[in-house]
Design a protein around this motif. Structure first.
Motif, PDB file in Angstrom:
ATOM      1  N   ILE A  80     -18.663   3.242   7.339  1.00  0.00           N
ATOM      2  CA  ILE A  80     -17.806   2.743   6.266  1.00  0.00           C
ATOM      3  C   ILE A  80     -16.417   2.531   6.841  1.00  0.00           C
ATOM      4  O   ILE A  80     -15.901   3.381   7.563  1.00  0.00           O
ATOM      5  CB  ILE A  80     -17.715   3.756   5.107  1.00  0.00           C
ATOM      6  N   SER A  81     -15.818   1.374   6.534  1.00  0.00           N
ATOM      7  CA  SER A  81     -14.426   1.153   6.920  1.00  0.00           C
ATOM      8  C   SER A  81     -13.587   0.976   5.655  1.00  0.00           C
ATOM      9  O   SER A  81     -14.081   0.531   4.619  1.00  0.00           O
ATOM     10  CB  SER A  81     -14.288  -0.044   7.861  1.00  0.00           C
ATOM     11  N   LEU A  82     -12.324   1.345   5.778  1.00  0.00           N
ATOM     12  CA  LEU A  82     -11.407   1.344   4.646  1.00  0.00           C
ATOM     13  C   LEU A  82     -10.207   0.469   4.971  1.00  0.00           C
ATOM     14  O   LEU A  82      -9.647   0.548   6.064  1.00  0.00           O
ATOM     15  CB  LEU A  82     -10.942   2.784   4.382  1.00  0.00           C
ATOM     16  N   ALA A  83      -9.834  -0.388   4.026  1.00  0.00           N
ATOM     17  CA  ALA A  83      -8.640  -1.223   4.163  1.00  0.00           C
ATOM     18  C   ALA A  83      -7.856  -1.138   2.861  1.00  0.00           C
ATOM     19  O   ALA A  83      -8.412  -0.839   1.801  1.00  0.00           O
ATOM     20  CB  ALA A  83      -9.025  -2.670   4.467  1.00  0.00           C
ATOM     21  N   ALA A  84      -6.553  -1.409   2.949  1.00  0.00           N
ATOM     22  CA  ALA A  84      -5.691  -1.341   1.765  1.00  0.00           C
ATOM     23  C   ALA A  84      -4.672  -2.471   1.826  1.00  0.00           C
ATOM     24  O   ALA A  84      -4.372  -3.005   2.892  1.00  0.00           O
ATOM     25  CB  ALA A  84      -4.981   0.014   1.712  1.00  0.00           C
ATOM     26  N   ARG A  85      -4.137  -2.795   0.649  1.00  0.00           N
ATOM     27  CA  ARG A  85      -3.029  -3.748   0.582  1.00  0.00           C
ATOM     28  C   ARG A  85      -2.108  -3.333  -0.567  1.00  0.00           C
ATOM     29  O   ARG A  85      -2.500  -2.571  -1.452  1.00  0.00           O
ATOM     30  CB  ARG A  85      -3.517  -5.177   0.434  1.00  0.00           C
ATOM     31  N   SER A  86      -0.904  -3.874  -0.546  1.00  0.00           N
ATOM     32  CA  SER A  86       0.108  -3.460  -1.512  1.00  0.00           C
ATOM     33  C   SER A  86       0.328  -4.470  -2.629  1.00  0.00           C
ATOM     34  O   SER A  86       1.361  -4.444  -3.283  1.00  0.00           O
ATOM     35  CB  SER A  86       1.431  -3.187  -0.789  1.00  0.00           C
ATOM     36  N   GLY A  87      -0.633  -5.327  -2.866  1.00  0.00           N
ATOM     37  CA  GLY A  87      -0.540  -6.298  -3.957  1.00  0.00           C
ATOM     38  C   GLY A  87      -1.529  -7.415  -3.761  1.00  0.00           C
ATOM     39  O   GLY A  87      -2.081  -7.584  -2.671  1.00  0.00           O
ATOM     40  N   PRO A  88      -1.776  -8.224  -4.794  1.00  0.00           N
ATOM     41  CA  PRO A  88      -2.774  -9.286  -4.716  1.00  0.00           C
ATOM     42  C   PRO A  88      -2.555 -10.279  -3.581  1.00  0.00           C
ATOM     43  O   PRO A  88      -3.501 -10.772  -3.004  1.00  0.00           O
ATOM     44  CB  PRO A  88      -2.683  -9.978  -6.068  1.00  0.00           C
ATOM     45  N   GLY A  89      -1.318 -10.594  -3.229  1.00  0.00           N
ATOM     46  CA  GLY A  89      -1.061 -11.564  -2.174  1.00  0.00           C
ATOM     47  C   GLY A  89      -0.822 -10.956  -0.807  1.00  0.00           C
ATOM     48  O   GLY A  89      -0.648 -11.682   0.174  1.00  0.00           O
ATOM     49  N   ALA A  90      -0.805  -9.652  -0.720  1.00  0.00           N
ATOM     50  CA  ALA A  90      -0.505  -8.972   0.543  1.00  0.00           C
ATOM     51  C   ALA A  90      -1.690  -9.026   1.501  1.00  0.00           C
ATOM     52  O   ALA A  90      -2.837  -9.206   1.093  1.00  0.00           O
ATOM     53  CB  ALA A  90      -0.120  -7.522   0.270  1.00  0.00           C
ATOM     54  N   GLN A  91      -1.404  -8.856   2.774  1.00  0.00           N
ATOM     55  CA  GLN A  91      -2.441  -8.810   3.806  1.00  0.00           C
ATOM     56  C   GLN A  91      -3.155  -7.464   3.774  1.00  0.00           C
ATOM     57  O   GLN A  91      -2.547  -6.434   3.485  1.00  0.00           O
ATOM     58  CB  GLN A  91      -1.818  -9.014   5.192  1.00  0.00           C
ATOM     59  N   TRP A  92      -4.434  -7.481   4.113  1.00  0.00           N
ATOM     60  CA  TRP A  92      -5.196  -6.236   4.217  1.00  0.00           C
ATOM     61  C   TRP A  92      -4.792  -5.505   5.488  1.00  0.00           C
ATOM     62  O   TRP A  92      -4.620  -6.128   6.534  1.00  0.00           O
ATOM     63  CB  TRP A  92      -6.693  -6.515   4.253  1.00  0.00           C
ATOM     64  N   THR A  93      -4.669  -4.199   5.405  1.00  0.00           N
ATOM     65  CA  THR A  93      -4.404  -3.346   6.560  1.00  0.00           C
ATOM     66  C   THR A  93      -5.597  -2.431   6.759  1.00  0.00           C
ATOM     67  O   THR A  93      -5.960  -1.659   5.855  1.00  0.00           O
ATOM     68  CB  THR A  93      -3.142  -2.485   6.332  1.00  0.00           C
ATOM     69  N   ALA A  94      -6.238  -2.531   7.920  1.00  0.00           N
ATOM     70  CA  ALA A  94      -7.354  -1.634   8.230  1.00  0.00           C
ATOM     71  C   ALA A  94      -6.808  -0.232   8.447  1.00  0.00           C
ATOM     72  O   ALA A  94      -5.858  -0.038   9.199  1.00  0.00           O
ATOM     73  CB  ALA A  94      -8.082  -2.122   9.473  1.00  0.00           C
ATOM     74  N   LEU A  95      -7.407   0.731   7.773  1.00  0.00           N
ATOM     75  CA  LEU A  95      -6.945   2.113   7.867  1.00  0.00           C
ATOM     76  C   LEU A  95      -7.862   2.993   8.707  1.00  0.00           C
ATOM     77  O   LEU A  95      -7.507   4.116   9.031  1.00  0.00           O
ATOM     78  CB  LEU A  95      -6.809   2.721   6.464  1.00  0.00           C
TER      79      LEU A  95
END
Length: 129
Positions: free
Chosen positions: A27-42
């Motif tokens: 399983i990999s996890l990614a996050a972003r700080s809003g609908p238009g923001a880029q995904w950041t792999a965590l």
């Protein structure tokens, strides 16, 4: 663990085709700080023998959206190979969905448990507790 300024995420997988937890699924996890923001792999982890993933990376402050990517193809390929050791081959592939990507919104201060109910030809998810 969530704080007042961050959310936290956990997951587990149940293989509904056999009524058992799905162990060993990456399983990999990614996050972003809003609908238009880029995904950041965590980062990522894998499910244990109980189908649970207890060590997903913490979410950064400001996270509003999370994506969990489940690598299901390897799990079903291994499961099919084990089943075929003593039986004739009955189908071509191990999984119709080689991966499952779940995207959901989070709010600071809350914990989000997102179980995956999985079988070779379908899946469903829900917000657990």
């Amino acid at each position: 663990m969530s704080t007042q300024t961050t959310a936290s995420v956990s997951t587990h997988i149940l293989d509904t085709s056999v009524g058992r937890p799905a162990g060993g699924v990456a399983i990999s996890l990614a996050a972003r700080s809003g609908p238009g923001a880029q995904w950041t792999a965590l980062g990522g982890s894998a499910t244990d023998a109980d189908g649970r993933c207890k060590d997903l990376p913490a979410l950064p402050e400001g996270t509003t959206h999370v994506r969990l990517d489940f690598e299901t193809e390897a799990y079903f390929s291994k499961k099919q190979a084990e089943a075929q050791q003593d039986a004739p081959r009955v189908r071509d592939s191990g999984a119709f969905f080689p991966e499952v990507a779940i995207t959901f919104a989070v709010v600071p201060g809350e914990h989000f448990h997102v179980p995956l109910l999985l079988n070779p030809f379908g899946y469903s998810v829900y917000r657990g507790s």
